[in-house]
Design an enzyme around this catalytic site. Structure first.
Site: not given
Ligand code: SPV
Ligand code: MG
Length: 432
Positions: A75, A89, A92, A122, A204
């Site tokens: 503050y 205030h 609390d 309160t 992936d």
């Molecule tokens: C993911 O998490 O899928 C990414 C980041 O794209 S990496 O795995 O580092 O590419």
């Molecule tokens: Mg990725």
């Protein structure tokens, strides 16, 4: 005219606030110092309502003369600036984490002859428990989506962690620790192409259909309230990306990160150990522009991810591309690296920041994991993503349990490593 200062957050307005304001009004003209998002973000979760919305509420409470921003949790700066005759205030703050702030406020008041008036807290009403209740009810896609931009504006660095299932998202939503009287939590989720694919036993390589990905995210959204950044891989064909941006926005995703690769995408952490092609600057800029044009809400961010360092194209290539993507309208830049040191991303950030002091920067410190969040923030990063850690934690733990049961022909030996039965029965409210 006598002035009275009250510092407040006012996310959920209740009669406790009104009691304090009514007492203040008896003493003089009431100035409410309304805590800004950034004053709050350092100590706890952002309020549901934005500063502007909270300001509208407080300005219209009878007895309030003026609403001013309180930019700090402390503050003192506002007390010394406005030099009110009184500060009011609730009691609390007599003990607990606010006690040091009380001491500092009293010292500031004393320095110019101001006076502290404390109003009995309160009983039976607490903003904290009301907010928790609201969170249990959930959020809306609009509120959730907008949170990412609010976080970036409010915090030096926002902390995101991978979640690949509702249960992992619940861990990311609720885990918190107290450090220096501040609540430290994750600010949101990363939907990783790697962990999303891996959790489904798929490689992936953009093999999971986008609607699978979105359904998975929607399942996490069913039981959480925090914002999510989606790893949208290459974004696919421009025409598909435009449609997908709409789908992402609709369910409340806050940002799509697309990477400048083309053809069959492989995970970046392989670098050049596998064949991967980078997209041309022009084609990738077109994709960024198309995504921006397709979005309905300004809150949805298109973030451009640079693979130059991953593919060993060098810093100059990264800088050239970052500039082009920024000028094409990218709402933020993610610079990726697979080095064990953060030197190259820091070098990138230093150069990038000279031309773009404010465009948000995203880092994914999977390989350079000794670099701390504070260091990243200091070098100009706004978002840190822990991209795969919850799945990497879960897999070995599950495998260990499976092995132990096979080896021993029973489960007694692994039991102490496991969550208790009563714990799992109580984990999800409503199970009992
Ligand atoms: C993911 O998490 O899928 C990414 C980041 O794209 S990496 O795995 O580092 O590419
Ligand atoms: Mg990725």
């Amino acid at each position: 005219m006598t002035t009275v200062y009250i510092g407040m957050t006012v996310d959920v307005l209740h009669h406790g606030h009104i009691n304090v304001i009514a007492r203040a009004r008896e003493l003089g003209n009431v100035i409410v110092g309304l805590l800004t998002d950034s004053a709050i973000a350092d100590h706890k979760r952002l309020p549901y309502l934005s500063y502007e919305h909270r300001q509208t509420v407080v300005q219209n409470i009878s007895g309030v003369s003026e609403v001013v921003p309180q930019e700090t949790w402390d503050y003192v700066p506002n007390l010394l600036h406005y030099r009110p005759d009184f500060m009011v205030h609730g009691t609390d703050w007599l003990e607990g984490p606010l006690a040091p702030y009380r001491a500092r406020a009293m010292e500031a008041l004393e320095s110019y002859g101001g006076e502290l008036v404390e109003v009995p807290y309160t009983e039976g009403v607490s903003s904290h428990s009301m907010v928790e209740q609201m969170r249990a009810w959930g959020t809306t896609p609009d509120l959730r989506r907008a949170t990412l931009k609010r976080l970036i504006a409010a915090k030096p660095i926002s902390r995101f962690i991978e979640a690949h299932s509702p249960i992992s998202a619940l861990i990311a939503e609720h885990t918190s620790v107290e450090v220096d009287a501040r609540l430290r939590q994750f600010d949101g989720f990363w939907s990783s192409s790697l962990t999303d694919s891996t959790a489904r036993g798929k490689p992936d390589i953009e093999a999971l259909d986008i609607h699978n990905r979105l359904q998975n995210i929607d399942d996490m959204f069913e039981v959480t309230t925090k914002p999510l950044i989606m790893d949208a891989d290459t974004g696919g064909k421009v025409e598909h990306f435009e449609l997908n941006v709409r789908s992402m926005e609709r369910i409340g995703i806050s940002a799509a990160i697309i990477e400048d690769k083309k053809g069959l995408k492989k995970n970046s952490l392989f670098g050049n150990e596998v064949h991967q092609d980078q997209e041309s600057i022009e084609a990738f800029c077109d994709k960024i522009r198309a995504g921006r044009a397709a979005r309905v809400s300004e809150d949805f961010m298109i973030i451009a991810r640079l693979e130059s360092l991953i593919l060993e194209k060098g810093l100059n290539d990264a800088i050239e591309r970052a500039g082009a993507y920024a000028r094409a309208g990218a709402d933020a830049i993610m610079i990726h690296s697979r080095q064990s040191s953060s030197d190259e991303v820091f070098e990138f950030a230093d150069i990038f920041r000279q031309e773009f002091p404010y465009l948000p920067l995203v880092s994914v410190p999977t390989s350079y994991n000794r670099t701390s969040e504070d260091e990243l923030a200091e070098r100009g990063f706004n978002i840190v993503i822990y991209a795969n850690h919850l799945l990497r934690a879960a897999y070995p733990a599950m495998q260990k349990a499976a092995l132990s049961i096979l080896e021993n022909g029973r489960s007694a030996e692994i039991d102490e490593d496991l969550m208790g039965i009563s714990e799992i029965l109580e984990l999800i409210p409503g199970t009992r």
